[in-house]
Design an enzyme around this catalytic site. Structure first.
Site, PDB file in Angstrom:
ATOM      1  N   GLY A 190       0.422  21.138 -61.782  1.00  0.00           N
ATOM      2  CA  GLY A 190      -0.404  22.217 -61.235  1.00  0.00           C
ATOM      3  C   GLY A 190       0.396  23.081 -60.294  1.00  0.00           C
ATOM      4  O   GLY A 190       1.436  22.677 -59.785  1.00  0.00           O
ATOM      5  N   GLY A 209      -0.276  26.173 -57.225  1.00  0.00           N
ATOM      6  CA  GLY A 209      -1.160  27.047 -56.448  1.00  0.00           C
ATOM      7  C   GLY A 209      -0.311  28.095 -55.793  1.00  0.00           C
ATOM      8  O   GLY A 209       0.882  28.214 -56.079  1.00  0.00           O
ATOM      9  N   LYS A 210      -0.940  28.873 -54.932  1.00  0.00           N
ATOM     10  CA  LYS A 210      -0.213  29.930 -54.256  1.00  0.00           C
ATOM     11  C   LYS A 210       0.852  29.312 -53.332  1.00  0.00           C
ATOM     12  O   LYS A 210       1.907  29.865 -53.134  1.00  0.00           O
ATOM     13  CB  LYS A 210      -1.200  30.737 -53.400  1.00  0.00           C
ATOM     14  CG  LYS A 210      -0.644  32.019 -52.886  1.00  0.00           C
ATOM     15  CD  LYS A 210      -1.206  33.179 -53.659  1.00  0.00           C
ATOM     16  CE  LYS A 210      -0.418  34.448 -53.417  1.00  0.00           C
ATOM     17  NZ  LYS A 210      -0.667  35.440 -54.450  1.00  0.00           N
ATOM     18  N   PHE A 211       0.536  28.160 -52.746  1.00  0.00           N
ATOM     19  CA  PHE A 211       1.406  27.606 -51.714  1.00  0.00           C
ATOM     20  C   PHE A 211       2.210  26.400 -52.163  1.00  0.00           C
ATOM     21  O   PHE A 211       3.161  26.020 -51.514  1.00  0.00           O
ATOM     22  CB  PHE A 211       0.569  27.238 -50.485  1.00  0.00           C
ATOM     23  CG  PHE A 211      -0.402  28.298 -50.113  1.00  0.00           C
ATOM     24  CD1 PHE A 211       0.053  29.564 -49.782  1.00  0.00           C
ATOM     25  CD2 PHE A 211      -1.762  28.058 -50.124  1.00  0.00           C
ATOM     26  CE1 PHE A 211      -0.846  30.571 -49.457  1.00  0.00           C
ATOM     27  CE2 PHE A 211      -2.663  29.067 -49.791  1.00  0.00           C
ATOM     28  CZ  PHE A 211      -2.203  30.310 -49.461  1.00  0.00           C
ATOM     29  N   GLY A 212       1.787  25.779 -53.230  1.00  0.00           N
ATOM     30  CA  GLY A 212       2.469  24.550 -53.600  1.00  0.00           C
ATOM     31  C   GLY A 212       2.575  24.327 -55.097  1.00  0.00           C
ATOM     32  O   GLY A 212       1.840  24.929 -55.881  1.00  0.00           O
ATOM     33  N   VAL A 250       2.516  21.123 -57.806  1.00  0.00           N
ATOM     34  CA  VAL A 250       2.079  19.730 -57.829  1.00  0.00           C
ATOM     35  C   VAL A 250       2.711  19.014 -59.023  1.00  0.00           C
ATOM     36  O   VAL A 250       2.688  19.526 -60.150  1.00  0.00           O
ATOM     37  CB  VAL A 250       0.531  19.642 -57.877  1.00  0.00           C
ATOM     38  CG1 VAL A 250       0.079  18.195 -57.823  1.00  0.00           C
ATOM     39  CG2 VAL A 250      -0.089  20.431 -56.731  1.00  0.00           C
ATOM     40  N   LYS A 293       2.633  17.006 -53.954  1.00  0.00           N
ATOM     41  CA  LYS A 293       2.546  18.463 -53.771  1.00  0.00           C
ATOM     42  C   LYS A 293       3.728  18.913 -52.912  1.00  0.00           C
ATOM     43  O   LYS A 293       3.914  18.440 -51.795  1.00  0.00           O
ATOM     44  CB  LYS A 293       1.214  18.796 -53.100  1.00  0.00           C
ATOM     45  CG  LYS A 293       0.935  20.275 -52.953  1.00  0.00           C
ATOM     46  CD  LYS A 293      -0.527  20.493 -52.576  1.00  0.00           C
ATOM     47  CE  LYS A 293      -0.774  21.846 -51.960  1.00  0.00           C
ATOM     48  NZ  LYS A 293      -2.176  22.032 -51.574  1.00  0.00           N
ATOM     49  N   ASP A 300     -13.047  26.933 -48.539  1.00  0.00           N
ATOM     50  CA  ASP A 300     -12.460  27.447 -49.784  1.00  0.00           C
ATOM     51  C   ASP A 300     -13.131  26.782 -50.985  1.00  0.00           C
ATOM     52  O   ASP A 300     -12.463  26.410 -51.945  1.00  0.00           O
ATOM     53  CB  ASP A 300     -10.947  27.197 -49.779  1.00  0.00           C
ATOM     54  CG  ASP A 300     -10.201  28.097 -50.756  1.00  0.00           C
ATOM     55  OD1 ASP A 300     -10.779  29.121 -51.193  1.00  0.00           O
ATOM     56  OD2 ASP A 300      -9.053  27.778 -51.094  1.00  0.00           O
TER      57      ASP A 300
HETATM   58  P1  ATP Z   1      -4.355  27.516 -53.829  1.00  0.00           P
HETATM   59  O1  ATP Z   1      -3.492  28.623 -54.302  1.00  0.00           O
HETATM   60  O2  ATP Z   1      -5.631  27.372 -54.652  1.00  0.00           O
HETATM   61  O3  ATP Z   1      -4.626  27.454 -52.367  1.00  0.00           O
HETATM   62  P2  ATP Z   1      -2.567  25.315 -53.344  1.00  0.00           P
HETATM   63  O4  ATP Z   1      -1.210  25.907 -53.368  1.00  0.00           O
HETATM   64  O5  ATP Z   1      -3.141  24.937 -52.016  1.00  0.00           O
HETATM   65  O6  ATP Z   1      -3.570  26.193 -54.186  1.00  0.00           O
HETATM   66  P3  ATP Z   1      -3.723  23.109 -54.747  1.00  0.00           P
HETATM   67  O7  ATP Z   1      -4.959  23.889 -55.024  1.00  0.00           O
HETATM   68  O8  ATP Z   1      -3.830  21.929 -53.852  1.00  0.00           O
HETATM   69  O9  ATP Z   1      -2.541  24.044 -54.256  1.00  0.00           O
HETATM   70  O10 ATP Z   1      -3.082  22.615 -56.111  1.00  0.00           O
HETATM   71  C1  ATP Z   1      -2.753  23.510 -57.154  1.00  0.00           C
HETATM   72  C2  ATP Z   1      -3.270  22.958 -58.478  1.00  0.00           C
HETATM   73  O11 ATP Z   1      -2.642  21.694 -58.762  1.00  0.00           O
HETATM   74  C3  ATP Z   1      -4.764  22.661 -58.472  1.00  0.00           C
HETATM   75  O12 ATP Z   1      -5.525  23.772 -58.851  1.00  0.00           O
HETATM   76  C4  ATP Z   1      -4.879  21.508 -59.460  1.00  0.00           C
HETATM   77  O13 ATP Z   1      -5.002  22.002 -60.778  1.00  0.00           O
HETATM   78  C5  ATP Z   1      -3.561  20.784 -59.325  1.00  0.00           C
HETATM   79  N1  ATP Z   1      -3.686  19.625 -58.435  1.00  0.00           N
HETATM   80  C6  ATP Z   1      -3.685  19.636 -57.097  1.00  0.00           C
HETATM   81  N2  ATP Z   1      -3.815  18.413 -56.576  1.00  0.00           N
HETATM   82  C7  ATP Z   1      -3.883  17.568 -57.627  1.00  0.00           C
HETATM   83  C8  ATP Z   1      -4.008  16.142 -57.757  1.00  0.00           C
HETATM   84  N3  ATP Z   1      -4.094  15.371 -56.703  1.00  0.00           N
HETATM   85  N4  ATP Z   1      -4.049  15.617 -58.993  1.00  0.00           N
HETATM   86  C9  ATP Z   1      -3.962  16.437 -60.067  1.00  0.00           C
HETATM   87  N5  ATP Z   1      -3.849  17.760 -60.031  1.00  0.00           N
HETATM   88  C10 ATP Z   1      -3.796  18.340 -58.822  1.00  0.00           C
END
Ligand code: ATP
Length: 351
Positions: A21, A23-26, A28, A43, A135
């Site tokens: 996965g 996201g904008k910040f991380g 995974v 992450k 959120d």
């Molecule tokens: P955002 O841009 O939404 O703020 P973020 O950078 O904070 O995202 P997350 O939303 O925590 O990151 O994780 C990004 C993606 O990774 C999630 O949308 C999900 O699909 C996947 N993901 C995150 N945590 C897990 C996990 N524990 N197990 C499986 N997939 C995960």
């Protein structure tokens, strides 16, 4: 109790596997704990600035307080130079909305009650720890497995500890899910999450976004006056109980909205006194949901976070978005308000 391991490399204790996965910040990754063979999620968050680390530390601090089966569980954490790693419980079922649009999944009102009940259980626990998630949106609700119906709430990146005696104001993006008090830069509270729960419920039952306008500004204008209806054919076969549930969440005044605890006592979600739960498949809603998910995947709405102190606005996370969203916000007077206009964006955070 998880303590952040400083100047340590997670690769000593975990084997990193494929990316699962982003996201904008991380980013995974799947990973495995060498000593136990346990499969987890790692992450990776790049932290070029001190504030970035502070934000991750705040997220970790909050997750420590949130041990509950409906919430993603923290397992371990590392800080290594300009990088932080958060080791989390692995959730393998994918996003809830991806799941419900699967051809093998029969979407019924009863299925929606099962999901909404769990969402409310999770939010109830968060709120009882005096925390706001801030959120709540479909992409932050994951299914535990590919076939079961258990869900977990993820992403505490914007969550804040909340003191009801202190005024907390925030302003950030994802106009479709954000509450009127956020758009108006008024005081927020537990009800702010409950509004988003109401929007999630509306979308789950119909595949339609209740406040969506043709521009973000129009959407936010609809949000500020809490203007929505159940006129679409997708709602024709939806029970009055379900509509009542939504009506008691999508209320302009956050104090009038149901709390998560009250949601769990609402007839639509109550287990003890089962109401006639509809089991006919919701085909219109499912078709709409496919369109919703497709649009969302094409234009993911990741949050921007600004912090304001003494009138200075500093971008903490994210970038400043597309040209169009800039001018949309900057050119419009209300409903975004002067602060949103002045920083030309839709994601601000003030404590
Ligand atoms: P955002 O841009 O939404 O703020 P973020 O950078 O904070 O995202 P997350 O939303 O925590 O990151 O994780 C990004 C993606 O990774 C999630 O949308 C999900 O699909 C996947 N993901 C995150 N945590 C897990 C996990 N524990 N197990 C499986 N997939 C995960």
């Amino acid at each position: 109790d998880v303590k952040i391991k400083r100047n340590a490399d997670p690769k000593e204790e975990y084997t990193l596997e494929e990316e699962i996965g982003r996201g904008k910040f991380g980013t995974v990754y799947k990973c495995k704990e060498k000593s136990s063979g346990l499969c987890l999620a790692a992450k990776f968050i790049s932290c070029p600035k001190k504030e970035d680390k502070r934000n991750v530390e705040r997220e970790i601090d909050i997750m420590r307080m949130l041990q509950h089966p409906r919430l993603i569980q923290l397992y371990d954490a590392y800080e290594n130079g300009k990088v932080m790693w958060v080791i989390l419980e692995l959730i393998e079922g994918g996003e809830l909305f991806e799941r419900v649009i699967d051809d093998d999944f029969i979407l019924t009102e009863k299925a929606c009650t099962i999901f909404m009940r769990q969402i409310c259980e999770g939010v109830d626990f968060i709120h009882k720890q005096r925390i706001l998630h801030l959120d709540m949106k479909p992409e932050n609700i994951l299914c535990l497995t590919k076939t079961g119906n258990r869900i977990k709430i993820i992403d505490f990146g914007l969550a804040r500890k909340y003191d009801p005696d202190k005024k907390l104001q925030v302003l950030f993006g994802t106009p479709e899910f954000v509450a009127p008090e956020v758009v108006n830069f008024d005081a927020i509270g537990y009800g702010t999450d409950m509004w988003s729960v109401g929007v999630i419920c509306y979308v789950l039952l119909s595949g339609l976004s209740p406040f969506m306008g043709s521009t973000d500004v129009e959407t936010m204008a609809n949000v500020t006056i809490a203007k929505y209806d159940f006129d679409d054919e997708a709602f024709q076969n939806i029970s009055e109980n379900a509509k009542d549930f939504i009506k008691k969440l999508l209320i302009k005044d956050l104090h009038q909205r149901m709390t998560a605890e009250e949601c769990l006592q609402h007839d639509w979600l109550r287990r003890k006194k089962p109401i006639l739960q509809r089991v006919s498949s919701m085909d219109v809603a499912k078709d709409n949901l496919k369109v919703f998910v497709e649009r969302w995947n094409e234009h993911p709405n990741s949050p921007y976070v600004f912090e304001i102190s003494d009138g200075d606005v500093e971008l903490l996370k994210g970038d400043t978005g597309s040209e169009s969203s800039h001018s949309l916000i900057a050119d419009s007077p209300s409903p975004c308000g002067s602060i949103a206009s002045s920083i030309e964006n839709d994601n601000i955070f003030v404590e």
